[in-house]
Scaffold this motif. Structure first.
Motif, PDB file in Angstrom:
ATOM      1  N   HIS A  13     -12.103  -4.532  -1.587  1.00  0.00           N
ATOM      2  CA  HIS A  13     -10.908  -5.328  -1.898  1.00  0.00           C
ATOM      3  C   HIS A  13     -11.241  -6.550  -2.746  1.00  0.00           C
ATOM      4  O   HIS A  13     -12.152  -7.307  -2.422  1.00  0.00           O
ATOM      5  N   MET A  14     -10.464  -6.735  -3.812  1.00  0.00           N
ATOM      6  CA  MET A  14     -10.434  -7.989  -4.567  1.00  0.00           C
ATOM      7  C   MET A  14      -8.993  -8.483  -4.483  1.00  0.00           C
ATOM      8  O   MET A  14      -8.063  -7.754  -4.827  1.00  0.00           O
ATOM      9  N   SER A  57     -17.237  -8.106  -3.591  1.00  0.00           N
ATOM     10  CA  SER A  57     -15.815  -7.967  -3.296  1.00  0.00           C
ATOM     11  C   SER A  57     -15.420  -9.054  -2.311  1.00  0.00           C
ATOM     12  O   SER A  57     -16.251  -9.539  -1.548  1.00  0.00           O
ATOM     13  N   HIS A  58     -14.134  -9.414  -2.316  1.00  0.00           N
ATOM     14  CA  HIS A  58     -13.677 -10.367  -1.302  1.00  0.00           C
ATOM     15  C   HIS A  58     -13.861  -9.795   0.103  1.00  0.00           C
ATOM     16  O   HIS A  58     -14.145 -10.533   1.043  1.00  0.00           O
ATOM     17  N   VAL A  89     -15.260  -9.711   5.603  1.00  0.00           N
ATOM     18  CA  VAL A  89     -14.851 -10.669   4.586  1.00  0.00           C
ATOM     19  C   VAL A  89     -16.069 -11.458   4.137  1.00  0.00           C
ATOM     20  O   VAL A  89     -16.773 -12.070   4.948  1.00  0.00           O
ATOM     21  N   THR A  90     -16.298 -11.441   2.826  1.00  0.00           N
ATOM     22  CA  THR A  90     -17.417 -12.158   2.235  1.00  0.00           C
ATOM     23  C   THR A  90     -17.331 -13.643   2.558  1.00  0.00           C
ATOM     24  O   THR A  90     -16.240 -14.214   2.608  1.00  0.00           O
ATOM     25  N   GLY A  91     -18.480 -14.267   2.752  1.00  0.00           N
ATOM     26  CA  GLY A  91     -18.524 -15.705   2.993  1.00  0.00           C
ATOM     27  C   GLY A  91     -17.795 -16.454   1.892  1.00  0.00           C
ATOM     28  O   GLY A  91     -17.992 -16.175   0.711  1.00  0.00           O
ATOM     29  N   ILE A 115     -18.495 -19.628   5.476  1.00  0.00           N
ATOM     30  CA  ILE A 115     -18.137 -18.821   6.645  1.00  0.00           C
ATOM     31  C   ILE A 115     -17.775 -17.417   6.180  1.00  0.00           C
ATOM     32  O   ILE A 115     -17.031 -17.254   5.208  1.00  0.00           O
ATOM     33  N   ASP A 116     -18.288 -16.401   6.880  1.00  0.00           N
ATOM     34  CA  ASP A 116     -17.839 -15.028   6.656  1.00  0.00           C
ATOM     35  C   ASP A 116     -17.245 -14.485   7.953  1.00  0.00           C
ATOM     36  O   ASP A 116     -17.407 -15.095   9.019  1.00  0.00           O
TER      37      ASP A 116
END
Length: 132
Positions: A4-5, A17-18, A28-30, A120-121
């Motif tokens: 997802h972006m 990607s996000h 979810v990426t940091g 934060i991720d």
């Protein structure tokens, strides 16, 4: 697996990607403490940087039809652990309902992109009745 972006989401600081999604779990990426459209511009202090990181995480989650209520795990990275840990916790806990805090790991690190104080991720579970 889905990559997802999020349109209008935070500007990536590297090739990623996000979020990625697999079998109902969303990773979810940091996120950094800058604002979408202003990469690398950071506010002063751990309170403001934490607020920006949480806002960026919320943008990504909202773009996926999710919210902080769906978070099961967070990983926190602080560059000034001893100095900022207590204040960070005071700000962080306001983003979650009382008695509904996700599991968490919080570590001190020697550096983050943009010389940020915090990143934060998330690991999020998609409720079974929500499909994207």
């Amino acid at each position: 697996m889905t990559f997802h972006m999020i349109q209008g989401g935070p500007t990536p600081v590297a090739p990623f990607s996000h979020a990625t999604e697999c079998d109902g779990l969303v990773f979810v990426t940091g996120q950094m403490p800058d604002q979408p459209g202003s990469p690398g511009v950071l506010p002063e202090g751990i309170e403001a940087q934490t607020a920006n990181v949480m806002a960026n995480l919320s943008i990504v989650l909202e773009g996926l039809g999710l919210s902080l209520n769906d978070v099961v795990m967070t990983r926190v990275y602080l560059t000034r652990f001893k100095e900022d840990y207590a204040t960070f916790n005071d700000v962080y806990k306001t983003y979650f309902r009382e008695n509904r805090l996700p599991a968490r790991t919080c570590v001190g690190v020697t550096g983050l992109a943009y010389d940020a104080l915090v990143e934060i991720d998330l690991v999020v579970r998609r409720p079974s009745n929500i499909q994207l």
